[in-house]
Design a protein around this motif. Structure first.
Motif, PDB file in Angstrom:
ATOM      1  N   ALA A   1       0.862  -1.184   0.000  1.00 35.72           N
ATOM      2  CA  ALA A   1       0.000   0.000   0.000  1.00 35.72           C
ATOM      3  C   ALA A   1       0.898   1.234   0.000  1.00 35.72           C
ATOM      4  O   ALA A   1       2.056   1.186   0.419  1.00 35.72           O
ATOM      5  N   GLU A   2       0.347   2.330  -0.472  1.00 35.35           N
ATOM      6  CA  GLU A   2       1.126   3.557  -0.574  1.00 35.35           C
ATOM      7  C   GLU A   2       1.481   4.090   0.809  1.00 35.35           C
ATOM      8  O   GLU A   2       0.653   4.108   1.720  1.00 35.35           O
ATOM      9  N   ALA A   3       2.745   4.472   0.967  1.00 34.68           N
ATOM     10  CA  ALA A   3       3.211   5.009   2.238  1.00 34.68           C
ATOM     11  C   ALA A   3       4.301   6.029   1.978  1.00 34.68           C
ATOM     12  O   ALA A   3       5.084   5.900   1.032  1.00 34.68           O
ATOM     13  N   ALA A   4       4.357   7.060   2.842  1.00 36.34           N
ATOM     14  CA  ALA A   4       5.373   8.095   2.681  1.00 36.34           C
ATOM     15  C   ALA A   4       6.765   7.561   2.959  1.00 36.34           C
ATOM     16  O   ALA A   4       7.751   8.002   2.370  1.00 36.34           O
ATOM     17  N   SER A   5       6.865   6.573   3.854  1.00 42.98           N
ATOM     18  CA  SER A   5       8.142   5.960   4.167  1.00 42.98           C
ATOM     19  C   SER A   5       7.890   4.571   4.709  1.00 42.98           C
ATOM     20  O   SER A   5       6.772   4.225   5.095  1.00 42.98           O
ATOM     21  N   GLY A   6       8.934   3.760   4.739  1.00 47.58           N
ATOM     22  CA  GLY A   6       8.809   2.408   5.255  1.00 47.58           C
ATOM     23  C   GLY A   6       8.077   1.498   4.291  1.00 47.58           C
ATOM     24  O   GLY A   6       7.902   1.795   3.108  1.00 47.58           O
ATOM     25  N   ALA A   7       7.638   0.350   4.816  1.00 47.64           N
ATOM     26  CA  ALA A   7       6.914  -0.645   4.015  1.00 47.64           C
ATOM     27  C   ALA A   7       5.534  -0.839   4.617  1.00 47.64           C
ATOM     28  O   ALA A   7       5.396  -1.218   5.781  1.00 47.64           O
ATOM     29  N   LYS A   8       4.511  -0.565   3.840  1.00 40.74           N
ATOM     30  CA  LYS A   8       3.133  -0.665   4.315  1.00 40.74           C
ATOM     31  C   LYS A   8       2.382  -1.691   3.469  1.00 40.74           C
ATOM     32  O   LYS A   8       2.476  -1.692   2.247  1.00 40.74           O
ATOM     33  N   TYR A   9       1.642  -2.566   4.170  1.00 42.19           N
ATOM     34  CA  TYR A   9       0.852  -3.598   3.498  1.00 42.19           C
ATOM     35  C   TYR A   9      -0.570  -3.559   4.044  1.00 42.19           C
ATOM     36  O   TYR A   9      -0.801  -3.193   5.207  1.00 42.19           O
ATOM     37  N   ALA A  10      -1.534  -3.928   3.209  1.00 40.56           N
ATOM     38  CA  ALA A  10      -2.944  -3.871   3.602  1.00 40.56           C
ATOM     39  C   ALA A  10      -3.708  -4.988   2.917  1.00 40.56           C
ATOM     40  O   ALA A  10      -3.252  -5.566   1.921  1.00 40.56           O
ATOM     41  N   ASP A  11      -4.894  -5.318   3.471  1.00 35.99           N
ATOM     42  CA  ASP A  11      -5.764  -6.302   2.832  1.00 35.99           C
ATOM     43  C   ASP A  11      -7.124  -5.678   2.545  1.00 35.99           C
ATOM     44  O   ASP A  11      -7.392  -4.520   2.899  1.00 35.99           O
TER      45      ASP A  11
END
Length: 243
Positions: A83-93
């Motif tokens: 998923a879109e994130a300004a920084s880091g790693a983001k995941y979503a379901d």
């Protein structure tokens, strides 16, 4: 009639030619060189697995390259995509759950309908996935689960007993402090007024998905709805799975 010396020489030459061994046909191809079998396909070297502690929940995150992540939260397994994130790693379901990390030591877990939990990385996991039982709360006096839809109920043993319940694959959660205890279970009223009861019978129960055997048959009643499954008391000896 005398034979011509030239004819006799031709006949002898022809006979000698017929006695010569046959020469190999130059058009026949030589045997093909033995081919080396293809090397086996290597396992996915880009799969990484880490443990996190997110508030009161133990979490295991398995990253499949940069294309997907599997996040195990207690009895729930969440399949997520980037998923879109300004920084880091983001995941979503698709259910609205998100897991957002910055490196392997800091992150946030947001389960639908629940407050965000701050996560702290506890180390890289080995090649074997963490068993679901390792992610369970350690102070459980009784624990029961069921399938279709998935549900979980735990009775915490201690100075202040508590009945914790998740239904419909974690979509609804309830917590009842100091539940009323009877000879066959516990009951109480959640903060929103929902009546909750967890009861059991001491008969061997087999999970209809895993085949694992438990020491009790369990029934969870939430409002007017009933859920059926299996359970055991903490410290109960494990039973062999039945065919």
């Amino acid at each position: 009639m005398r034979a011509s010396p030239w004819l006799m020489s031709l006949a002898i030459a022809t006979g000698l030619g017929a006695c010569q061994p046959a020469q190999p046909d130059a058009t026949v191809a030589a045997p093909a060189a033995q081919q080396t079998p293809p090397a086996p396909v290597a396992a996915d070297a880009d799969e990484r697995r880490y443990h996190f502690q997110c508030g009161d929940l133990a979490v295991q995150a398995t990253y499949h390259g940069q294309d997907a992540a599997t996040v195990v939260v207690g009895e729930r397994t969440l399949a997520m995509v980037p998923a879109e994130a300004a920084s880091g790693a983001k995941y979503a379901d698709a259910q609205g759950n998100t897991f957002w990390t910055k490196g392997t030591t800091d992150g946030t877990l947001a389960l639908k309908g629940e407050p965000e939990r701050r996560c702290t990385g506890t180390g890289e996991a080995g090649p074997t996935p963490m068993p679901a039982a390792d992610a369970a709360v350690t102070d459980v006096g009784f624990r029961a689960t069921g399938n279709e839809p998935g549900w979980l109920a735990e009775v915490a043993a201690g100075a202040t007993p508590q009945l914790r319940v998740e239904t419909d694959y974690g979509q609804r959660t309830f917590a009842i402090d100091n539940p009323t205890q009877g000879k066959d279970g516990w009951s109480g009223k959640a903060a929103d007024g929902t009546e909750v009861k967890l009861s059991f019978q001491r008969t061997v129960c087999q999970d209809d998905m895993s085949g694992k055997a438990f020491g009790t048959t369990a029934m969870l009643t939430v409002g007017a709805r009933q859920y059926h499954g299996c359970g055991d008391f903490a410290g109960a000896p494990a039973l062999a799975a039945r065919p």
